[in-house]
Design a protein around this motif. Sequence first.
Motif, PDB file in Angstrom:
ATOM      1  N   GLN A  76      50.821  49.812  37.108  1.00 46.38           N
ATOM      2  CA  GLN A  76      49.544  49.468  36.992  1.00 46.38           C
ATOM      3  C   GLN A  76      49.020  48.459  35.931  1.00 46.38           C
ATOM      4  O   GLN A  76      47.976  48.124  36.473  1.00 46.38           O
ATOM      5  CB  GLN A  76      49.589  50.917  35.455  1.00 46.38           C
ATOM      6  CG  GLN A  76      49.669  52.307  36.017  1.00 46.38           C
ATOM      7  CD  GLN A  76      49.726  53.732  35.536  1.00 46.38           C
ATOM      8  OE1 GLN A  76      49.786  53.512  34.458  1.00 46.38           O
ATOM      9  NE2 GLN A  76      49.898  55.277  35.520  1.00 46.38           N
ATOM     10  N   LEU A  77      50.422  47.925  35.863  1.00 45.18           N
ATOM     11  CA  LEU A  77      49.737  46.854  34.776  1.00 45.18           C
ATOM     12  C   LEU A  77      49.326  45.802  35.898  1.00 45.18           C
ATOM     13  O   LEU A  77      48.670  44.658  35.600  1.00 45.18           O
ATOM     14  CB  LEU A  77      51.264  46.252  34.160  1.00 45.18           C
ATOM     15  CG  LEU A  77      51.243  47.043  32.363  1.00 45.18           C
ATOM     16  CD1 LEU A  77      52.617  46.955  31.663  1.00 45.18           C
ATOM     17  CD2 LEU A  77      50.131  47.043  31.337  1.00 45.18           C
ATOM     18  N   GLU A  78      50.006  45.619  36.567  1.00 46.42           N
ATOM     19  CA  GLU A  78      49.867  44.606  38.307  1.00 46.42           C
ATOM     20  C   GLU A  78      48.685  44.678  38.097  1.00 46.42           C
ATOM     21  O   GLU A  78      47.893  43.915  38.444  1.00 46.42           O
ATOM     22  CB  GLU A  78      50.876  44.386  38.686  1.00 46.42           C
ATOM     23  CG  GLU A  78      52.507  44.352  38.516  1.00 46.42           C
ATOM     24  CD  GLU A  78      53.399  44.300  39.812  1.00 46.42           C
ATOM     25  OE1 GLU A  78      52.771  45.164  40.107  1.00 46.42           O
ATOM     26  OE2 GLU A  78      54.219  43.608  39.819  1.00 46.42           O
ATOM     27  N   GLN A  79      48.602  45.929  38.542  1.00 47.89           N
ATOM     28  CA  GLN A  79      46.191  46.773  38.766  1.00 47.89           C
ATOM     29  C   GLN A  79      45.555  45.822  37.669  1.00 47.89           C
ATOM     30  O   GLN A  79      44.452  45.161  38.398  1.00 47.89           O
ATOM     31  CB  GLN A  79      46.555  47.726  39.577  1.00 47.89           C
ATOM     32  CG  GLN A  79      47.616  48.707  40.620  1.00 47.89           C
ATOM     33  CD  GLN A  79      47.406  49.382  40.461  1.00 47.89           C
ATOM     34  OE1 GLN A  79      46.965  50.518  39.923  1.00 47.89           O
ATOM     35  NE2 GLN A  79      48.161  50.131  41.769  1.00 47.89           N
ATOM     36  N   GLN A  80      46.112  45.598  36.589  1.00 48.62           N
ATOM     37  CA  GLN A  80      45.379  45.723  35.736  1.00 48.62           C
ATOM     38  C   GLN A  80      44.919  44.382  35.604  1.00 48.62           C
ATOM     39  O   GLN A  80      43.779  43.406  35.394  1.00 48.62           O
ATOM     40  CB  GLN A  80      45.596  46.386  34.301  1.00 48.62           C
ATOM     41  CG  GLN A  80      45.404  47.761  34.188  1.00 48.62           C
ATOM     42  CD  GLN A  80      45.977  48.438  32.692  1.00 48.62           C
ATOM     43  OE1 GLN A  80      46.597  48.074  31.994  1.00 48.62           O
ATOM     44  NE2 GLN A  80      46.115  49.856  32.774  1.00 48.62           N
ATOM     45  N   HIS A  81      46.054  43.954  35.810  1.00 49.76           N
ATOM     46  CA  HIS A  81      46.254  42.643  35.635  1.00 49.76           C
ATOM     47  C   HIS A  81      45.683  41.482  36.556  1.00 49.76           C
ATOM     48  O   HIS A  81      44.340  40.850  36.539  1.00 49.76           O
ATOM     49  CB  HIS A  81      47.544  41.345  35.739  1.00 49.76           C
ATOM     50  CG  HIS A  81      47.920  40.045  35.849  1.00 49.76           C
ATOM     51  ND1 HIS A  81      47.849  39.774  36.905  1.00 49.76           N
ATOM     52  CD2 HIS A  81      48.039  39.095  34.567  1.00 49.76           C
ATOM     53  CE1 HIS A  81      47.898  38.342  36.750  1.00 49.76           C
ATOM     54  NE2 HIS A  81      47.700  37.621  35.201  1.00 49.76           N
ATOM     55  N   ALA A  82      45.317  41.973  37.764  1.00 48.70           N
ATOM     56  CA  ALA A  82      44.801  41.761  39.334  1.00 48.70           C
ATOM     57  C   ALA A  82      43.163  41.757  38.953  1.00 48.70           C
ATOM     58  O   ALA A  82      42.343  40.619  38.486  1.00 48.70           O
ATOM     59  CB  ALA A  82      44.777  42.169  40.336  1.00 48.70           C
ATOM     60  N   LYS A  83      42.745  42.660  37.808  1.00 51.76           N
ATOM     61  CA  LYS A  83      41.295  43.439  37.779  1.00 51.76           C
ATOM     62  C   LYS A  83      41.447  42.117  36.773  1.00 51.76           C
ATOM     63  O   LYS A  83      40.014  41.320  36.809  1.00 51.76           O
ATOM     64  CB  LYS A  83      40.978  44.351  37.176  1.00 51.76           C
ATOM     65  CG  LYS A  83      41.085  45.117  38.025  1.00 51.76           C
ATOM     66  CD  LYS A  83      40.789  46.852  37.864  1.00 51.76           C
ATOM     67  CE  LYS A  83      41.273  48.175  39.203  1.00 51.76           C
ATOM     68  NZ  LYS A  83      41.240  49.791  38.037  1.00 51.76           N
ATOM     69  N   ALA A  84      41.626  41.905  35.558  1.00 49.70           N
ATOM     70  CA  ALA A  84      41.736  40.731  34.554  1.00 49.70           C
ATOM     71  C   ALA A  84      41.729  39.502  35.143  1.00 49.70           C
ATOM     72  O   ALA A  84      40.636  38.288  34.977  1.00 49.70           O
ATOM     73  CB  ALA A  84      42.211  40.617  33.620  1.00 49.70           C
ATOM     74  N   ALA A  86      40.428  39.001  38.721  1.00 42.83           N
ATOM     75  CA  ALA A  86      39.240  38.597  39.002  1.00 42.83           C
ATOM     76  C   ALA A  86      38.186  38.227  37.923  1.00 42.83           C
ATOM     77  O   ALA A  86      36.575  37.451  38.111  1.00 42.83           O
ATOM     78  CB  ALA A  86      39.447  40.043  39.941  1.00 42.83           C
ATOM     79  N   ALA A  87      37.918  39.352  37.046  1.00 47.51           N
ATOM     80  CA  ALA A  87      36.909  38.975  36.192  1.00 47.51           C
ATOM     81  C   ALA A  87      36.960  37.797  35.562  1.00 47.51           C
ATOM     82  O   ALA A  87      36.133  37.294  35.721  1.00 47.51           O
ATOM     83  CB  ALA A  87      37.080  40.252  34.818  1.00 47.51           C
ATOM     84  N   ARG A  88      38.168  37.190  35.227  1.00 42.96           N
ATOM     85  CA  ARG A  88      38.370  35.575  34.409  1.00 42.96           C
ATOM     86  C   ARG A  88      37.750  35.502  35.255  1.00 42.96           C
ATOM     87  O   ARG A  88      36.045  33.845  35.355  1.00 42.96           O
ATOM     88  CB  ARG A  88      39.416  35.374  34.265  1.00 42.96           C
ATOM     89  CG  ARG A  88      39.491  33.976  33.654  1.00 42.96           C
ATOM     90  CD  ARG A  88      40.677  33.300  33.631  1.00 42.96           C
ATOM     91  NE  ARG A  88      41.650  32.464  32.247  1.00 42.96           N
ATOM     92  CZ  ARG A  88      41.115  31.638  33.458  1.00 42.96           C
ATOM     93  NH1 ARG A  88      41.890  31.667  34.681  1.00 42.96           N
ATOM     94  NH2 ARG A  88      41.401  30.189  32.961  1.00 42.96           N
TER      95      ARG A  88
END
Length: 293
Positions: A76-84, A86-88
């Motif tokens: 889950q954290l890896e998925q959130q990191h990927a989203k972060a 992409a947002a960055r």
Amino acid sequence: ARKPPKPQQQQQHKVKPEVSVAALIKQGKQLQQQEQQLNEQEEHLQQQRSRVNDVALDRDLATLQALESALGQLQQLEQQHAKAVAAREQLLDGRYTKLLSVLQRLNAKLDDVYKQLTGGAGSAYCAYTQERRLLFSQGVTLHVQPDGKTWRQFSMLSGGQQALATLALSFALQALSPSPFYFFDEVDCALDSLAAGQVAAYVKAQCKGGLTVTTAVTGTETGGNASTGAAGNKTSCNSAAGSDAPAVAAQYLLVSHRPAVFESASCLLGVYSNGRGSSATVVAHFPDLGASS
């Protein structure tokens, strides 16, 4: 007719190898050694089995379950990191696009402002790379052509040329993003009288409501009057909408020691010492100059 008799088949007899007593004894010893080794291994396994703690097995099971839970959280954290990430990247792209647009508009305005401040004798522009990551690491370099012949970086200019280029850059930025209030503290101290007058003329052109100059004068109060030696001034102007004025009405405050700046004012405000440890002011209005500005 009789068939001819078949030849007698010779019987083949297998010869069994003879096993000696010595070989049998040797094999028996090997078997005994192997049996002894197996007994020793079995005893060792029994000892190891007796050392196994049933509580430890439960702990191992709980640890495995915790590990599975941690792996799920890691996913889950890896998925959130990927989203972060992409947002960055999206924010960086937006920042780059905005900065590039502002720099392009700034260059279009900067050269015109610099020409007004120098009487059309020079040019200026901002140099920068269009590669996104290098733009924010290398920054922007201001190039100026003060004499109309040789291009120079900002660091290679004289003090007066640097002051004039800085004012041009500041005025160009103000044109892109107007503010209701500006304050300049002796920005013309490194300029000669001609350049100071051109700066005052530019500021006056931005003000449609006239200029007000506050002048610090030397001397002390004598009979309610101040001496006339000018030591500095403070210029303010209120601008209305117009073709040469900012879109937003702005007030300029200039602190200066240049008479050329005083002459652009429609109102002079003098500040002087009264000789008693405090200061006093004197005001002089020039409505005709203000109407014509």
